[in-house]
Write an enzyme that holds these catalytic residues in place. Structure first.
Site, PDB file in Angstrom:
ATOM      1  CE  LYS A 211      -1.573   2.927   2.688  1.00  0.00           C
ATOM      2  NZ  LYS A 211      -1.535   4.025   1.702  1.00  0.00           N
ATOM      3  CD  GLU A 292      12.962   1.298  11.193  1.00  0.00           C
ATOM      4  OE1 GLU A 292      13.802   2.180  11.430  1.00  0.00           O
ATOM      5  OE2 GLU A 292      12.758   0.345  11.969  1.00  0.00           O
ATOM      6  CB  CYS A 326      13.472   9.875   8.771  1.00  0.00           C
ATOM      7  SG  CYS A 326      14.536   8.781   7.864  1.00  0.00           S
ATOM      8  CD  GLU A 422       9.598  13.528  11.686  1.00  0.00           C
ATOM      9  OE1 GLU A 422       8.499  12.966  11.741  1.00  0.00           O
ATOM     10  OE2 GLU A 422      10.619  13.015  11.187  1.00  0.00           O
TER      11      GLU A 422
END
Ligand code: NAD
Length: 521
Positions: A211, A292, A326, A422
């Site tokens: 997906k 992750e 990231c 973040e």
């Protein structure tokens, strides 16, 4: 004993193109034209090898020119999701028995075909997610690396495994696949992460329902098509784009799904982890979740550091691909004696960064990925202006696309919102530390633990940071981005994920289980 693995050249990283060679630049210009000519094409679902059209579609747009539709991708319903899991389950029965050597061959073939079409993939990434040429090429090179690396890794795991001999018995330990897996990648490494997670799962003998992110669904569709072009059996890789709310929970919670491999934000990762932990009726296993997640990565600059090198490393880590990695540096933590000098030099360096359409060769920063990301980052900039002193950027940059200036906010406190959450955009918080110990304490003081870097020339500080800086990927005197497959196995601690290491020798174990077999003789 010579094994298959001995006959294959050792893994080597694919070189990343800087496009200084005029032949590369010309090939890229041609590829950009060719990919643009195919804009608007429709990409169906692929379930059990069958291509299925849907009424509902996802429009993947060019973030540098949002009126341009890169491609239209089918959007799966709950019924499609059920069919995809059924197809993957059927295919697993035969795929799990295919020898590792043959499974690895599909990855080698895929790597070589992507290498041949490299500029086309580069061009697609420029258009679909707004990468500059070198950033796009690095993403594609990493995808090739993952294919080459995991193909070799399965051959290693397929070799006889070392166990202690015992008189009167013949013993072995074999690694077998898990079953049907759901793979959910993010958009930011549209080629590398989608291809890396999917190929690791498949080469280990599992079957996959992929997906993709709606923002990079065309890149994922290209890969699925390529795998079928090289003859991957139907049902091994099923393509199921769709909205997270419509099919996301369904596929994660499904009792026939054995594992979920996710890369993305902390919020979605925690939701998936929670959902997958609850066994459904008829479920015979505890689902494995590889998640992750995000980061709030820091670069520490010690008072003894080469300040020019630190400024360069921080600028590249914070603003490469618009800060949407990231591993991007979102906090620069500077020891007090050099704080003012550092800020002056950083301001001058950031002023040189070009923002514009990434389809043009010289552009360093392109757009952020979509309107929602733009809004969210702008909100953080407004908060940041109150939490610190704006010294660069802070506004939208010119153009139709989602362009933002590289933004630096100084004098930020360690517990400020922009020092803790973040942002995932081109916003850097600069924090002053009393001394090196204080800098390390600030660096560790978030819920994340993904990447970190330290600039220092002092061996004692290097040793101290090696021990005390709690991140999955720690660097010295270099940028915090750009981990290479095999060289810097990648993944973080704490809320940055489940402590896995993509591109490392432990990674395939996440897609395998070990069976011990003993025979009395
Ligand atoms: P995201 O969490 O918004 O989406 C990730 C994926 O999850 C997408 O495919 C999305 O469609 C899907 N998704 C969303 N809701 C879902 C649901 N309810 N069920 C199932 N799937 C669902 O993240 P993003 O914006 O695509 O990526 C950026 C994030 O990824 C950042 O937080 C970044 O730090 C992180 N990231 C981490 C790593 C790493 O290795 N740790 C690497 C790259 C990106």
């Amino acid at each position: 004993m010579t094994t298959t693995l001995d006959r294959i050249a050792p893994f080597k990283n694919e070189a990343i193109k800087a496009f200084t060679d005029p032949a590369d630049a010309a090939a890229m210009e041609a590829a950009l034209k060719e990919v643009k000519a195919g804009f608007g094409r429709f990409y169906p679902l692929v379930i059990g090898g069958e291509r299925i059209e849907t009424q509902k579609r996802i429009r993947s747009i060019n973030p540098a020119a949002p009126s341009e539709i890169v491609g239209e991708v089918a959007s799966a319903s709950a019924t499609d999701a059920q069919r995809a899991i059924d197809a993957a389950q059927r295919a697993f029965e035969s795929w799990r028995a295919v020898p590792a050597r043959e499974r690895a061959e599909f990855l080698f073939k895929a790597a070589s075909l992507i290498r041949e079409r490299r500029f086309l993939y580069d061009a697609l990434l420029v258009y679909e997610v707004g990468k500059s040429w070198p950033e796009a090429d690095a993403d594609v090179a990493e995808a090739i690396d993952f294919l080459e690396f995991y193909a070799r890794e399965i051959l290693r795991y397929a070799q006889p495994q070392p166990i202690t001999p015992m008189a009167g018995e013949e013993n072995e330990l074999v690694y077998i696949p898990l079953g049907v897996g759901v793979v959910i990648p993010p958009w930011n490494f549209a080629a590398a992460i989608a291809i890396g997670m999917t190929s690791a799962a498949i080469v280990a003998g599992n079957t996959v329902v992929l997906k993709p992110s709606s923002d990079s669904a065309v890149t994922a569709a290209w890969f699925v098509d390529l795998m079928h072009e090289i003859g991957l059996p139907p049902g091994v890789l099923n393509f199921l784009p769709g909205s997270g709310s419509e099919i996301g929970d369904l596929i994660v919670a499904h009792p026939k799904v054995r594992f979920v491999s996710f890369t993305g934000s902390k919020e979605v990762g925690l939701h998936i982890n929670e959902l997958a932990a609850k066994p459904e009726k008829g479920q015979r296993w505890i689902k494995r979740v590889v998640a992750e997640m995000g980061g709030k990565d820091a670069i520490v600059v010690a008072a003894d550091a080469d300040v020019d090198a630190a400024v360069e490393g921080i600028a590249v880590s914070a603003f490469g691909f618009q800060g949407q990695k990231c591993s991007a540096c979102s906090r620069a933590i500077i020891e007090e004696p050099i704080y003012d000098t550092f800020l002056e030099k950083l301001r001058a360096r950031v002023a040189k960064i070009t923002v514009g359409n990434p389809s043009e060769r010289g552009t360093y920063m392109g757009p952020v990925v979509n309107a929602k990301a733009l809004d969210s980052i702008e909100r953080y900039i407004e908060i940041g202006k109150k939490e610190g002193r704006l010294i660069a950027g802070g506004k939208r940059a010119e153009g139709e696309g989602y362009f933002l200036e590289p933004t630096v906010i100084a004098d930020v406190s360690r517990d400020a919102k922009i020092a803790q959450e973040e942002i995932f955009g081109p916003v850097l918080a600069v924090i002053k530390a009393r001394d090196f110990e204080d800098a390390l304490a600030i660096a560790n003081d978030t819920e994340f633990g993904l990447t970190g870097s330290v600039y220092t020339s002092d061996e004692k500080k290097i040793e101290r940071a090696k021990d005390a800086f709690f991140v999955g990927n720690l660097y010295f005197n270099r940028k915090s981005t750009g981990a290479m497959v095999g060289v810097h196995p990648f993944g973080g601690f704490n809320m940055s994920g489940t402590d896995s290491k993509a591109g490392g020798r432990d990674y395939l174990l996440l897609y395998l289980q070990a069976k011990s077999v003993a025979r009395k003789i």
